[in-house]
Design a protein around this motif. Structure first.
Motif, short mmCIF file in Angstrom:
data_model
loop_
_atom_site.label_atom_id
_atom_site.label_comp_id
_atom_site.label_asym_id
_atom_site.label_seq_id
_atom_site.Cartn_x
_atom_site.Cartn_y
_atom_site.Cartn_z
N ALA A 1 0.83 -1.20 0.00
CA ALA A 1 0.00 0.00 0.00
C ALA A 1 0.86 1.25 0.00
O ALA A 1 0.60 2.22 -0.73
N PHE A 2 1.93 1.25 0.82
CA PHE A 2 2.84 2.39 0.86
C PHE A 2 3.54 2.58 -0.49
O PHE A 2 3.70 3.71 -0.97
N SER A 3 3.93 1.48 -1.11
CA SER A 3 4.62 1.55 -2.40
C SER A 3 3.70 2.12 -3.48
O SER A 3 4.13 2.94 -4.29
N HIS A 39 2.31 5.99 -7.18
CA HIS A 39 1.09 6.31 -7.92
C HIS A 39 0.90 5.43 -9.15
O HIS A 39 0.20 5.82 -10.09
N VAL A 40 1.55 4.28 -9.17
CA VAL A 40 1.32 3.29 -10.20
C VAL A 40 1.23 1.93 -9.54
O VAL A 40 1.74 1.73 -8.45
N GLY A 41 0.52 0.99 -10.18
CA GLY A 41 0.28 -0.31 -9.57
C GLY A 41 1.31 -1.35 -9.92
O GLY A 41 0.95 -2.48 -10.22
N ARG A 91 -1.94 -4.02 -14.25
CA ARG A 91 -1.03 -3.89 -13.11
C ARG A 91 -1.57 -2.91 -12.08
O ARG A 91 -1.41 -3.11 -10.87
N LEU A 92 -2.23 -1.83 -12.55
CA LEU A 92 -2.77 -0.84 -11.62
C LEU A 92 -3.87 -1.44 -10.76
O LEU A 92 -3.78 -1.45 -9.53
N TRP A 93 -4.91 -1.97 -11.40
CA TRP A 93 -6.08 -2.44 -10.65
C TRP A 93 -5.83 -3.77 -9.96
O TRP A 93 -6.27 -3.97 -8.82
N SER A 94 -5.11 -4.67 -10.62
CA SER A 94 -4.83 -5.94 -9.97
C SER A 94 -3.80 -5.78 -8.86
O SER A 94 -3.79 -6.54 -7.89
N GLY A 95 -2.93 -4.76 -9.00
CA GLY A 95 -2.00 -4.47 -7.91
C GLY A 95 -2.74 -4.02 -6.67
O GLY A 95 -2.40 -4.42 -5.55
N LEU A 96 -3.76 -3.20 -6.85
CA LEU A 96 -4.59 -2.79 -5.72
C LEU A 96 -5.32 -3.99 -5.12
O LEU A 96 -5.43 -4.13 -3.90
N ALA A 97 -5.82 -4.88 -6.00
CA ALA A 97 -6.49 -6.08 -5.52
C ALA A 97 -5.54 -6.97 -4.73
O ALA A 97 -5.90 -7.55 -3.71
#
Length: 218
Positions: free
Chosen positions: A95-97, A102-104, A195-201
């Protein structure tokens, strides 16, 4: 002692959390784009090798001593507590990364390329062995299977099914390439969005998985 329905209800959330691995999915897609379906199978074999070793060791298939050890660890709930704290901490780092960049793409390195097509199996091993969003949860659910008290045949079947689910990010791109030749490549723009959305997931899965493991260990 668990009945089969009780065991399935217990491990089902863990299987879902362990199956969320966007970086593994992207690496598998890269393996398919480099080596085709054959390359995809090599990558899957590498990932599966890690899962088989960890799964059999955790569930106790390697012998009675390993099984008794798994049962004692589950009974003490110490392993779940440690894994839960570690997984939650890793989720906080992700989460911090994400917030900092600002990219996933900060949870794991998904831009690494295998040196050659012949290294796809080893790349699969490395991708899974460093997959910290999956392995802690998979070890926990495997130990739960080993300590369930069910017949060994049932334990093995449940472990195989859970392993196939956990390996979904690895085998799905190969399955798509096999069923729809020429349509499995991920273009750069779509790759960035994934990568953005799945990284958040993935971050949420780590946090939620850590909380579940800690709560169930109390």
């Amino acid at each position: 002692m668990h009945t089969l329905p009780q065991l399935l209800l217990t491990i089902a959330p863990l299987v879902v959390f362990a199956s969320i691995s966007p970086v593994l999915f992207l690496n598998a897609g890269t393996a398919v784009s480099r080596g085709g379906v054959k390359g995809g199978w090599q990558f899957i074999a590498g990932c599966a090798a890690v899962i088989i070793v960890l799964g059999t060791a955790s569930v106790g298939v390697l012998g009675t001593v390993a099984s008794d050890f798994a049962e004692r660890q589950i009974a003490s709930k110490a392993v779940d507590r440690v894994l839960g704290v570690a997984l939650f901490g890793y989720g906080c780092w992700l989460a911090f990364s994400h917030w900092r960049s600002h990219v996933g793409t900060a949870d794991e390195s998904s831009d690494e390329k295998p040196a050659s097509d012949n290294s796809l199996w080893l790349w699969g091993v490395i991708s899974m062995a460093t997959n910290f969003t999956t392995l802690p949860v998979f070890v926990s659910l495997s130990q739960r299977i080993g300590a369930s008290g069910l017949d060994w045949a049932v334990k093995i079947i449940v472990l195989v099914v859970c392993s196939l689910c956990v390996l979904t990010p690895a085998w799905f791109p190969t399955a798509v390439a096999h069923l729809f030749p020429g349509r499995a490549d991920v273009n750069p723009t779509l790759g960035r969005r994934i990568r953005l959305w799945s990284g958040l997931a993935s971050t949420l899965a780590c946090l939620a998985g850590g909380v579940v493991l800690v709560i169930t260990s109390l």
